[in-house]
Motif scaffolding. Structure first.
Motif, mmCIF file in Angstrom:
data_model
loop_
_atom_site.group_PDB
_atom_site.id
_atom_site.type_symbol
_atom_site.label_atom_id
_atom_site.label_comp_id
_atom_site.label_asym_id
_atom_site.label_seq_id
_atom_site.Cartn_x
_atom_site.Cartn_y
_atom_site.Cartn_z
ATOM 1 N N PHE A 193 9.230 -2.453 111.453
ATOM 2 C CA PHE A 193 8.251 -1.469 111.878
ATOM 3 C C PHE A 193 7.061 -1.580 110.934
ATOM 4 O O PHE A 193 6.951 -0.840 109.984
ATOM 5 C CB PHE A 193 8.841 -0.049 111.835
ATOM 6 N N ASP A 194 6.210 -2.551 111.161
ATOM 7 C CA ASP A 194 5.162 -2.861 110.211
ATOM 8 C C ASP A 194 3.863 -2.151 110.568
ATOM 9 O O ASP A 194 3.180 -2.546 111.487
ATOM 10 C CB ASP A 194 4.954 -4.374 110.169
ATOM 11 N N SER A 195 3.544 -1.086 109.850
ATOM 12 C CA SER A 195 2.268 -0.410 110.027
ATOM 13 C C SER A 195 1.602 -0.268 108.660
ATOM 14 O O SER A 195 0.990 0.730 108.353
ATOM 15 C CB SER A 195 2.460 0.954 110.684
ATOM 16 N N ARG A 196 1.753 -1.290 107.832
ATOM 17 C CA ARG A 196 1.256 -1.250 106.470
ATOM 18 C C ARG A 196 -0.202 -1.632 106.353
ATOM 19 O O ARG A 196 -0.738 -1.608 105.274
ATOM 20 C CB ARG A 196 2.068 -2.206 105.590
ATOM 21 N N HIS A 197 -0.815 -2.022 107.462
ATOM 22 C CA HIS A 197 -2.214 -2.431 107.351
ATOM 23 C C HIS A 197 -2.976 -2.078 108.629
ATOM 24 O O HIS A 197 -2.399 -1.867 109.683
ATOM 25 C CB HIS A 197 -2.328 -3.929 107.061
ATOM 26 N N SER A 198 -4.286 -2.018 108.459
ATOM 27 C CA SER A 198 -5.174 -1.819 109.602
ATOM 28 C C SER A 198 -6.358 -2.762 109.432
ATOM 29 O O SER A 198 -6.602 -3.285 108.350
ATOM 30 C CB SER A 198 -5.633 -0.364 109.702
ATOM 31 N N VAL A 199 -7.081 -2.971 110.528
ATOM 32 C CA VAL A 199 -8.196 -3.924 110.535
ATOM 33 C C VAL A 199 -9.414 -3.252 111.146
ATOM 34 O O VAL A 199 -9.309 -2.568 112.166
ATOM 35 C CB VAL A 199 -7.831 -5.185 111.354
ATOM 36 N N GLN A 200 -10.562 -3.453 110.517
ATOM 37 C CA GLN A 200 -11.845 -3.020 111.060
ATOM 38 C C GLN A 200 -12.693 -4.267 111.268
ATOM 39 O O GLN A 200 -12.815 -5.090 110.370
ATOM 40 C CB GLN A 200 -12.553 -2.069 110.097
ATOM 41 N N VAL A 201 -13.276 -4.407 112.468
ATOM 42 C CA VAL A 201 -14.056 -5.605 112.798
ATOM 43 C C VAL A 201 -15.441 -5.186 113.264
ATOM 44 O O VAL A 201 -15.581 -4.289 114.097
ATOM 45 C CB VAL A 201 -13.369 -6.442 113.897
ATOM 46 N N SER A 202 -16.443 -5.878 112.740
ATOM 47 C CA SER A 202 -17.813 -5.711 113.207
ATOM 48 C C SER A 202 -18.322 -7.096 113.592
ATOM 49 O O SER A 202 -18.465 -7.973 112.730
ATOM 50 C CB SER A 202 -18.681 -5.108 112.093
ATOM 51 N N SER A 203 -18.557 -7.298 114.904
ATOM 52 C CA SER A 203 -18.943 -8.620 115.369
ATOM 53 C C SER A 203 -19.546 -8.523 116.768
ATOM 54 O O SER A 203 -19.037 -7.790 117.615
ATOM 55 C CB SER A 203 -17.713 -9.540 115.411
ATOM 56 N N ARG A 204 -20.629 -9.276 116.998
ATOM 57 C CA ARG A 204 -21.167 -9.374 118.359
ATOM 58 C C ARG A 204 -20.341 -10.353 119.178
ATOM 59 O O ARG A 204 -20.194 -10.196 120.378
ATOM 60 C CB ARG A 204 -22.621 -9.820 118.330
ATOM 61 N N ALA A 205 -19.823 -11.368 118.510
ATOM 62 C CA ALA A 205 -18.967 -12.352 119.182
ATOM 63 C C ALA A 205 -17.543 -11.811 119.241
ATOM 64 O O ALA A 205 -17.109 -11.093 118.343
ATOM 65 C CB ALA A 205 -18.988 -13.675 118.413
ATOM 66 N N PRO A 206 -16.784 -12.145 120.286
ATOM 67 C CA PRO A 206 -15.373 -11.743 120.321
ATOM 68 C C PRO A 206 -14.631 -12.335 119.118
ATOM 69 O O PRO A 206 -14.804 -13.509 118.792
ATOM 70 C CB PRO A 206 -14.850 -12.340 121.618
ATOM 71 N N ALA A 207 -13.861 -11.506 118.438
ATOM 72 C CA ALA A 207 -13.132 -11.958 117.249
ATOM 73 C C ALA A 207 -11.729 -11.359 117.244
ATOM 74 O O ALA A 207 -11.549 -10.186 117.564
ATOM 75 C CB ALA A 207 -13.874 -11.558 115.987
ATOM 76 N N THR A 208 -10.767 -12.190 116.881
ATOM 77 C CA THR A 208 -9.378 -11.754 116.748
ATOM 78 C C THR A 208 -8.981 -11.912 115.289
ATOM 79 O O THR A 208 -9.206 -12.966 114.695
ATOM 80 C CB THR A 208 -8.447 -12.606 117.624
#
Length: 160
Positions: free
Chosen positions: A64-79
């Motif tokens: 149950f891995d919820s140890r991290h989160s991600v914030q992305v700022s990009s005009r291009a699609p990014a994963t």
């Protein structure tokens, strides 16, 4: 020949209490099996859910891995993909610049930051408008410079 057994030995590890303990131990093992089988039958997801729960409770691979989160700022699609070693979220962490991994000509992706607080890691990624499409990879390291995980960013072409 004597009928007397030695008090302790490889065939009698319980000593004189062996005749009492061995049947009780066998009963205890059987009871544990019955409880385990019963729980497996009533838990939604059956044995797979029980294995996932047991793994999570044992400190093994994080189910149950919820140890991290991600914030992305990009005009291009990014994963963005983040992989952390177990218990790395409790360390002082830093991240290297993300280097192109698939032969992309260009500079590393520099707009990556990492923050850790109370066992939760936040990765922030800012993709510049002129960043070439491709995959970028960077190592997450602890205060001693040891690798503790990685961040991978896949940037797609705008409109593609």
């Amino acid at each position: 020949m004597s009928d007397k057994q030695p008090e302790f030995g490889p065939n009698n590890i319980w000593g004189p209490f062996g005749p009492v303990i061995q049947p009780l131990l066998g009963t205890w093992v059987e009871a544990a099996k019955i409880v385990g089988n019963t729980l497996t039958s009533i838990v939604p997801g059956g044995s797979a859910a029980m294995n996932q729960f047991a793994t999570a409770m044992s400190g093994g691979p994080r189910a149950f891995d919820s140890r991290h989160s991600v914030q992305v700022s990009s005009r291009a699609p990014a994963t963005v993909t983040v992989a952390l070693d177990p218990d790395a979220e409790f360390m002082l962490l830093s991240i290297d610049p993300l280097s192109p991994t698939d032969g992309v000509d260009g500079l590393p992706l520099l707009g990556v930051a990492l923050a850790s607080r109370d066992g939760h890691v936040t990765v922030s990624v800012t993709v510049p408008d002129d960043q070439p499409p491709g995959a970028y990879l960077g190592a997450i390291k602890d205060g001693g410079g040891n690798r503790r995980g990685q961040v991978t960013v896949h940037v797609a072409a705008v409109g593609g």
